[in-house]
Design a protein around this motif. Structure first.
Motif, PDB file in Angstrom:
ATOM      1  N   ALA A  23      30.273  -3.096 -11.403  1.00 12.29           N
ATOM      2  CA  ALA A  23      31.490  -3.550 -10.731  1.00 12.29           C
ATOM      3  C   ALA A  23      31.389  -5.023 -10.340  1.00 12.29           C
ATOM      4  O   ALA A  23      32.373  -5.762 -10.428  1.00 12.29           O
ATOM      5  N   ILE A  24      30.221  -5.445  -9.910  1.00 12.76           N
ATOM      6  CA  ILE A  24      30.019  -6.856  -9.552  1.00 12.76           C
ATOM      7  C   ILE A  24      30.229  -7.738 -10.777  1.00 12.76           C
ATOM      8  O   ILE A  24      30.904  -8.768 -10.716  1.00 12.76           O
ATOM      9  N   ARG A  25      29.664  -7.349 -11.893  1.00 14.38           N
ATOM     10  CA  ARG A  25      29.837  -8.123 -13.123  1.00 14.38           C
ATOM     11  C   ARG A  25      31.306  -8.134 -13.559  1.00 14.38           C
ATOM     12  O   ARG A  25      31.839  -9.160 -13.991  1.00 14.38           O
ATOM     13  N   LEU A  45      33.241 -10.524 -11.274  1.00 17.56           N
ATOM     14  CA  LEU A  45      32.953 -11.926 -11.556  1.00 17.56           C
ATOM     15  C   LEU A  45      33.571 -12.367 -12.885  1.00 17.56           C
ATOM     16  O   LEU A  45      34.074 -13.491 -13.001  1.00 17.56           O
ATOM     17  N   GLN A  46      33.549 -11.497 -13.875  1.00 13.34           N
ATOM     18  CA  GLN A  46      34.154 -11.827 -15.155  1.00 13.34           C
ATOM     19  C   GLN A  46      35.663 -11.963 -15.028  1.00 13.34           C
ATOM     20  O   GLN A  46      36.277 -12.825 -15.673  1.00 13.34           O
ATOM     21  N   GLY A  85      37.186 -13.084 -12.390  1.00 11.62           N
ATOM     22  CA  GLY A  85      37.394 -14.402 -11.793  1.00 11.62           C
ATOM     23  C   GLY A  85      37.178 -15.532 -12.776  1.00 11.62           C
ATOM     24  O   GLY A  85      37.889 -16.543 -12.756  1.00 11.62           O
ATOM     25  N   ALA A  86      36.203 -15.367 -13.672  1.00 10.10           N
ATOM     26  CA  ALA A  86      35.900 -16.413 -14.652  1.00 10.10           C
ATOM     27  C   ALA A  86      37.052 -16.638 -15.615  1.00 10.10           C
ATOM     28  O   ALA A  86      37.221 -17.740 -16.150  1.00 10.10           O
ATOM     29  N   LYS A  87      37.863 -15.608 -15.826  1.00  5.99           N
ATOM     30  CA  LYS A  87      38.983 -15.709 -16.756  1.00  5.99           C
ATOM     31  C   LYS A  87      40.247 -16.266 -16.103  1.00  5.99           C
ATOM     32  O   LYS A  87      41.277 -16.423 -16.765  1.00  5.99           O
ATOM     33  N   SER A  88      40.186 -16.561 -14.820  1.00  8.97           N
ATOM     34  CA  SER A  88      41.355 -17.049 -14.091  1.00  8.97           C
ATOM     35  C   SER A  88      41.768 -18.442 -14.565  1.00  8.97           C
ATOM     36  O   SER A  88      40.939 -19.241 -15.006  1.00  8.97           O
ATOM     37  N   ASN A  89      43.053 -18.717 -14.446  1.00  9.04           N
ATOM     38  CA  ASN A  89      43.600 -20.001 -14.875  1.00  9.04           C
ATOM     39  C   ASN A  89      43.281 -21.087 -13.845  1.00  9.04           C
ATOM     40  O   ASN A  89      43.531 -20.921 -12.658  1.00  9.04           O
ATOM     41  N   VAL A 130      34.728 -20.793 -20.160  1.00 11.60           N
ATOM     42  CA  VAL A 130      34.847 -19.393 -19.742  1.00 11.60           C
ATOM     43  C   VAL A 130      33.798 -18.510 -20.423  1.00 11.60           C
ATOM     44  O   VAL A 130      33.130 -17.709 -19.754  1.00 11.60           O
ATOM     45  N   PRO A 131      33.608 -18.624 -21.760  1.00 11.84           N
ATOM     46  CA  PRO A 131      32.561 -17.798 -22.391  1.00 11.84           C
ATOM     47  C   PRO A 131      31.165 -18.067 -21.844  1.00 11.84           C
ATOM     48  O   PRO A 131      30.329 -17.158 -21.785  1.00 11.84           O
ATOM     49  N   ILE A 132      30.903 -19.314 -21.433  1.00 13.14           N
ATOM     50  CA  ILE A 132      29.600 -19.653 -20.853  1.00 13.14           C
ATOM     51  C   ILE A 132      29.397 -18.891 -19.544  1.00 13.14           C
ATOM     52  O   ILE A 132      28.335 -18.311 -19.295  1.00 13.14           O
ATOM     53  N   PHE A 133      30.433 -18.871 -18.711  1.00  8.28           N
ATOM     54  CA  PHE A 133      30.350 -18.160 -17.437  1.00  8.28           C
ATOM     55  C   PHE A 133      30.209 -16.656 -17.664  1.00  8.28           C
ATOM     56  O   PHE A 133      29.396 -15.983 -17.016  1.00  8.28           O
ATOM     57  N   ILE A 134      31.010 -16.122 -18.573  1.00  7.41           N
ATOM     58  CA  ILE A 134      30.965 -14.680 -18.834  1.00  7.41           C
ATOM     59  C   ILE A 134      29.594 -14.274 -19.363  1.00  7.41           C
ATOM     60  O   ILE A 134      29.038 -13.233 -18.970  1.00  7.41           O
ATOM     61  N   ASN A 135      29.029 -15.086 -20.241  1.00 12.46           N
ATOM     62  CA  ASN A 135      27.699 -14.803 -20.767  1.00 12.46           C
ATOM     63  C   ASN A 135      26.646 -14.870 -19.657  1.00 12.46           C
ATOM     64  O   ASN A 135      25.738 -14.030 -19.590  1.00 12.46           O
ATOM     65  N   GLY A 136      26.775 -15.872 -18.773  1.00 15.49           N
ATOM     66  CA  GLY A 136      25.850 -15.995 -17.648  1.00 15.49           C
ATOM     67  C   GLY A 136      25.934 -14.808 -16.712  1.00 15.49           C
ATOM     68  O   GLY A 136      24.915 -14.316 -16.202  1.00 15.49           O
TER      69      GLY A 136
END
Length: 225
Positions: free
Chosen positions: A36-38, A41-42, A44-48, A102-108
């Motif tokens: 759920a945490i991931r 966060l994902q 939020g990472a996709k937010s505009n 965004v992909p960098i954040f999602i991968n992290g």
């Protein structure tokens, strides 16, 4: 007529009753908390981030408070219009970099080593974002820098930066950070983390923001009661 309505009403209420009962009896597990945490966060990472890189935000990053006199010097030298054009283009480049990052954040987020996830869920506030920032924040910023450099090259912003800052170099020497890609990568990273914080707070406090069954299960209760 009433007899016909009752079965329909029962069929409608049954899923709601079952859902509430399921959530009430649900026991939070480390596996669900971590997932759920991931997911949060994902989300939020996709937010505009459109509109996040205002002129004030860009100028504050380029010229910290301790060097604000340098900015006044540039304005005195008649470079105000050039600075305005530069910051407007830089804002556009920063927005593009945020989107491409965004992909960098999602991968992290996906690869983050997450320990004691239940404690993070129960801590509330922005504890999930804080955990991400402290554990992989520097790596994310480093990964964003080449993306930012690419955007700077596309708009030829390094050349503009050198031209604008030249008069100020003699005044402040090495006190001024001239690494534009590094400065802006830091700003993009910070704005993305701010968006993660906003999303986390919304998910924790607003039921409408819990858009998946997992987020509803994990964040619909106060686990400290």
């Amino acid at each position: 007529m009433k007899k016909a309505v009752l079965p329909v009403l029962f069929a409608f209420l049954l899923p709601i009753t079952f859902s509430c009962s399921t959530l009430k009896n649900y026991v939070l597990t480390e596996q669900d908390a971590s997932a759920a945490i991931r997911e949060l966060l994902q989300l939020g990472a996709k937010s505009n981030l459109q509109g996040a890189f205002t002129k004030d935000a860009v100028m504050a990053a380029l010229f910290p408070e301790s060097l604000r006199k340098t900015l006044n010097t540039l304005q005195t030298l008649g470079l105000t219009s050039e600075v305005d054009r530069f910051t407007n283009t830089l804002s556009t480049a920063a927005e593009q970099t945020a989107t491409r990052s965004v992909p960098i954040f999602i991968n992290g987020i996906a690869n983050m080593k997450l320990s004691d996830a239940i404690r993070i869920v129960k801590s509330g506030g922005t504890s999930a974002t804080d955990y991400l920032r402290s554990n992989v924040g520097s790596e994310l910023r480093t990964s964003i820098k080449p993306v930012m450099q690419q955007a700077l090259n596309e708009y030829k912003l390094n050349e503009q930066w050198d031209k604008i800052i030249q008069p100020a170099k003699a005044l402040v020497g090495n006190k001024l950070n001239l690494d534009l890609a590094n400065i802006m990568a830091g700003l993009v990273s910070e704005k993305m983390f701010q968006k993660l914080e906003e999303t986390e707070q919304q998910v924790r406090t607003n039921a409408a923001s819990r858009t998946t069954p997992l987020l509803q299960k994990v964040f619909s209760r106060n686990w400290n009661l």
